[in-house]
Design a protein around this motif. Structure first.
Motif, PDB file in Angstrom:
ATOM      1  N   ALA A  37       0.822  -1.215   0.000  1.00  0.00           N
ATOM      2  CA  ALA A  37       0.000   0.000   0.000  1.00  0.00           C
ATOM      3  C   ALA A  37       0.854   1.262   0.000  1.00  0.00           C
ATOM      4  N   LEU A  38       1.912   1.279   0.787  1.00  0.00           N
ATOM      5  CA  LEU A  38       2.830   2.416   0.843  1.00  0.00           C
ATOM      6  C   LEU A  38       4.258   1.901   0.693  1.00  0.00           C
ATOM      7  N   ASP A  39       5.062   2.647  -0.052  1.00  0.00           N
ATOM      8  CA  ASP A  39       6.417   2.195  -0.368  1.00  0.00           C
ATOM      9  C   ASP A  39       7.391   3.353  -0.195  1.00  0.00           C
ATOM     10  N   GLY A  40       7.902   3.520   1.034  1.00  0.00           N
ATOM     11  CA  GLY A  40       8.873   4.578   1.301  1.00  0.00           C
ATOM     12  C   GLY A  40       8.291   5.973   1.218  1.00  0.00           C
ATOM     13  N   LEU A  41       7.050   6.137   1.666  1.00  0.00           N
ATOM     14  CA  LEU A  41       6.374   7.434   1.590  1.00  0.00           C
ATOM     15  C   LEU A  41       6.856   8.369   2.694  1.00  0.00           C
ATOM     16  N   SER A  42       7.257   9.577   2.311  1.00  0.00           N
ATOM     17  CA  SER A  42       7.585  10.636   3.264  1.00  0.00           C
ATOM     18  C   SER A  42       6.691  11.834   2.979  1.00  0.00           C
ATOM     19  N   LEU A  43       6.101  12.371   4.039  1.00  0.00           N
ATOM     20  CA  LEU A  43       5.107  13.429   3.873  1.00  0.00           C
ATOM     21  C   LEU A  43       5.070  14.285   5.130  1.00  0.00           C
ATOM     22  N   ASP A  44       5.038  15.612   4.955  1.00  0.00           N
ATOM     23  CA  ASP A  44       4.949  16.550   6.069  1.00  0.00           C
ATOM     24  C   ASP A  44       3.670  17.364   5.978  1.00  0.00           C
ATOM     25  N   VAL A  45       3.077  17.659   7.133  1.00  0.00           N
ATOM     26  CA  VAL A  45       1.971  18.606   7.226  1.00  0.00           C
ATOM     27  C   VAL A  45       2.425  19.725   8.152  1.00  0.00           C
ATOM     28  N   HIS A  46       2.342  20.969   7.681  1.00  0.00           N
ATOM     29  CA  HIS A  46       2.862  22.098   8.448  1.00  0.00           C
ATOM     30  C   HIS A  46       1.740  22.899   9.088  1.00  0.00           C
ATOM     31  N   ARG A  47       2.099  23.635  10.122  1.00  0.00           N
ATOM     32  CA  ARG A  47       1.114  24.384  10.897  1.00  0.00           C
ATOM     33  C   ARG A  47       0.472  25.474  10.047  1.00  0.00           C
ATOM     34  N   GLY A  48      -0.854  25.530  10.114  1.00  0.00           N
ATOM     35  CA  GLY A  48      -1.592  26.590   9.451  1.00  0.00           C
ATOM     36  C   GLY A  48      -1.786  26.409   7.963  1.00  0.00           C
ATOM     37  N   GLU A  49      -1.423  25.255   7.426  1.00  0.00           N
ATOM     38  CA  GLU A  49      -1.582  25.049   5.989  1.00  0.00           C
ATOM     39  C   GLU A  49      -2.706  24.062   5.697  1.00  0.00           C
ATOM     40  N   VAL A  50      -3.242  24.171   4.484  1.00  0.00           N
ATOM     41  CA  VAL A  50      -4.141  23.157   3.949  1.00  0.00           C
ATOM     42  C   VAL A  50      -3.330  22.342   2.946  1.00  0.00           C
ATOM     43  N   LEU A  51      -3.098  21.081   3.263  1.00  0.00           N
ATOM     44  CA  LEU A  51      -2.379  20.176   2.375  1.00  0.00           C
ATOM     45  C   LEU A  51      -3.375  19.232   1.732  1.00  0.00           C
ATOM     46  N   ALA A  52      -3.448  19.251   0.409  1.00  0.00           N
ATOM     47  CA  ALA A  52      -4.316  18.333  -0.325  1.00  0.00           C
ATOM     48  C   ALA A  52      -3.499  17.107  -0.716  1.00  0.00           C
ATOM     49  N   LEU A  53      -3.948  15.948  -0.271  1.00  0.00           N
ATOM     50  CA  LEU A  53      -3.302  14.685  -0.612  1.00  0.00           C
ATOM     51  C   LEU A  53      -4.093  14.055  -1.746  1.00  0.00           C
ATOM     52  N   LEU A  54      -3.496  13.999  -2.923  1.00  0.00           N
ATOM     53  CA  LEU A  54      -4.188  13.533  -4.117  1.00  0.00           C
ATOM     54  C   LEU A  54      -3.560  12.245  -4.631  1.00  0.00           C
ATOM     55  N   GLY A  55      -4.370  11.454  -5.303  1.00  0.00           N
ATOM     56  CA  GLY A  55      -3.882  10.239  -5.922  1.00  0.00           C
ATOM     57  C   GLY A  55      -5.042   9.442  -6.474  1.00  0.00           C
ATOM     58  N   PRO A  56      -4.782   8.559  -7.449  1.00  0.00           N
ATOM     59  CA  PRO A  56      -5.850   7.716  -7.984  1.00  0.00           C
ATOM     60  C   PRO A  56      -6.379   6.771  -6.907  1.00  0.00           C
ATOM     61  N   ASN A  57      -7.506   6.136  -7.167  1.00  0.00           N
ATOM     62  CA  ASN A  57      -8.015   5.120  -6.259  1.00  0.00           C
ATOM     63  C   ASN A  57      -6.946   4.048  -6.061  1.00  0.00           C
ATOM     64  N   GLY A  58      -6.725   3.670  -4.796  1.00  0.00           N
ATOM     65  CA  GLY A  58      -5.729   2.653  -4.501  1.00  0.00           C
ATOM     66  C   GLY A  58      -4.317   3.183  -4.397  1.00  0.00           C
TER      67      GLY A  58
END
Length: 318
Positions: A37-58
Motif C-alpha cells: 500500500a505504501l512504499d517509502g512514503l515521506s510526507l509533512d503537514v505544516h502548521r496553518g496550511e491546507v495540504l491536499a493529498l491527491l492520488g488515484p483510487n488505490g
C-alpha cells in the motif's frame, strides 16, 4: 513517471516550510499481505496550511491518513504527530477527523450529537462556534437520520472540530453536496486554516484542491511523485488547453500532430497539447468555421492526470 518524486516547489521534498511539521511520515511502508500500500512514503503537514493529498483510487491515501490517525502502524519507517506517537492520548485530544464512515446515533438531534462529541474532549470548542462554522443553525433540532447528504457532511465537519483540534483530517468533505453547499464548506475550511490550524484534505474534486490547498502532494502506488503549490503542480506539466466548437470529428482531432488528448464537454471540444500554435494552425485549416475559441494553461486536473498517467503509459510500452 519514475519512482523518484518530483520536487516541483524547489524547496526540497518535505521542506515546504522552515517550521517543524505538525504531522510527518518518514520513509513509511505498509503492506496488506502481498499488497504494497505504501512504499517509502515521506510526507509533512505544516502548521496553518491546507495540504491536499491527491492520488488515484488505490494510491495509498487512506492508508497514509490511517497511520497519522493512529489507526494503523507502519511496517517500516515512522509516523509522528506533534512529534509523538499518533496513538497517544495527548495526540488524539488535539486531532479532529471527518471520515466517510459516520456511525452516528440516528435518534439524536444535531444539537445532542454536537454536545455528545464535545463531551469527549478536555477543552472542546463552543457549541456556538461549531454551529456557525458548519452552518448548522437551522438543523439543531433535527434528528441525524433526517439529514440530507449535504447536511450530514456539514454536521460531520462540526463534529471533526468538536475538540478544537490543532490538526484536522478531511476525507472527501464535500461528497454529496450541491455547488452552493460545497462553496460554503470551502469557506469553512478556509476559516479553520486561517485560525492557525492545519488541514489534511483528500478529495476527488480537483477544483476543490485547487481552491483550498496551500500545497498539494500527489501519491501514486504508495509513493510521493510530486509536491508543490497548486500553481507549481500545474506549471510542471508543459501543455495548453484549447477549447472550441468544431465540426471536426474526434478521431481526426486525435490524429493532429502534437495533440495529447481530446475531450468533448457539451458543445465544446477540449484539446490538450504542448504545441498550441501548431495545433491551432491545423484546426483552422481543417475547420475555417471553428468558433468559441479559448486557449489557456493546463489546470490542476490536467497536471494530475499527466503525473499519474506516466507510470501506466510506461508499463504499457514495456
Amino acid at each position: 513517471m519514475s519512482s523518484q518524486a518530483l520536487d516541483i516547489s524547489g524547496r526540497g521534498l518535505g521542506g515546504a516550510s522552515a517550521r517543524p511539521p505538525v504531522a510527518q511520515l518518514v520513509d513509511v511502508s505498509k503492506h496488506y499481505g502481498s499488497v504494497r500500500a505504501l512504499d517509502g512514503l515521506s510526507l509533512d503537514v505544516h502548521r496553518g496550511e491546507v495540504l491536499a493529498l491527491l492520488g488515484p483510487n488505490g494510491a495509498g491515501k487512506t492508508t497514509a491518513i490511517s497511520l497519522l490517525l493512529g489507526l494503523l502502524r507502519p511496517d517500516g519507517g515512522a509516523a509522528t504527530v506533534f512529534g509523538l506517537d499518533p496513538r497517544s492520548i495527548e495526540v488524539r485530544t488535539r486531532l479532529g477527523a471527518m471520515l466517510q464512515v459516520s456511525g452516528l446515533a440516528p435518534t439524536l438531534t444535531v444539537r445532542e450529537t454536537l454536545q455528545l462529541y464535545r463531551s469527549y474532549y478536555p477543552r472542546p470548542a463552543s457549541l456556538r462556534f461549531l454551529v456557525e462554522l458548519a452552518d448548522l443553525g437551522e438543523l439543531l433540532d433535527r434528528r441525524t437520520d433526517a439529514l440530507s447528504g449535504g447536511q450530514l457532511q456539514r454536521l460531520m465537519l462540526g463534529l471533526a472540530m468538536a475538540g478544537d483540534p490543532e490538526l484536522v483530517f478531511l476525507d472527501e468533505p464535500s461528497a454529496g453536496m450541491d455547488l452552493e453547499s460545497r462553496r460554503r464548506l470551502w469557506q469553512s475550511v478556509r476559516d479553520v486554516a486561517s485560525a492557525g490550524r492545519s488541514v489534511l484534505l483528500t478529495t476527488h474534486h480537483l477544483e476543490e484542491a485547487d481552491a483550498l490547498a496551500d500545497r498539494v502532494a500527489v501519491i501514486h502506488r504508495g509513493t510521493l511523485i510530486a509536491e508543490g503549490t497548486p500553481t507549481e503542480i500545474e506549471a510542471s506539466v508543459s501543455g495548453r488547453r484549447i477549447s472550441c466548437v468544431t465540426s471536426i470529428d474526434l478521431a481526426r482531432l486525435r490524429a493532429i500532430g502534437g495533440v495529447n488528448r481530446v475531450e468533448r464537454r457539451g458543445a465544446a471540444t477540449e484539446i490538450f497539447t504542448a504545441r498550441a500554435e501548431d495545433v491551432l494552425r491545423q484546426l483552422f485549416d481543417l475547420d475555417p468555421g471553428l468558433s468559441a475559441l479559448e486557449v489557456g494553461g493546463a489546470g490542476l486536473e490536467q497536471a494530475f492526470l499527466a503525473l499519474t498517467r506516466d507510470d501506466q503509459d510506461q508499463e504499457r510500452a514495456a
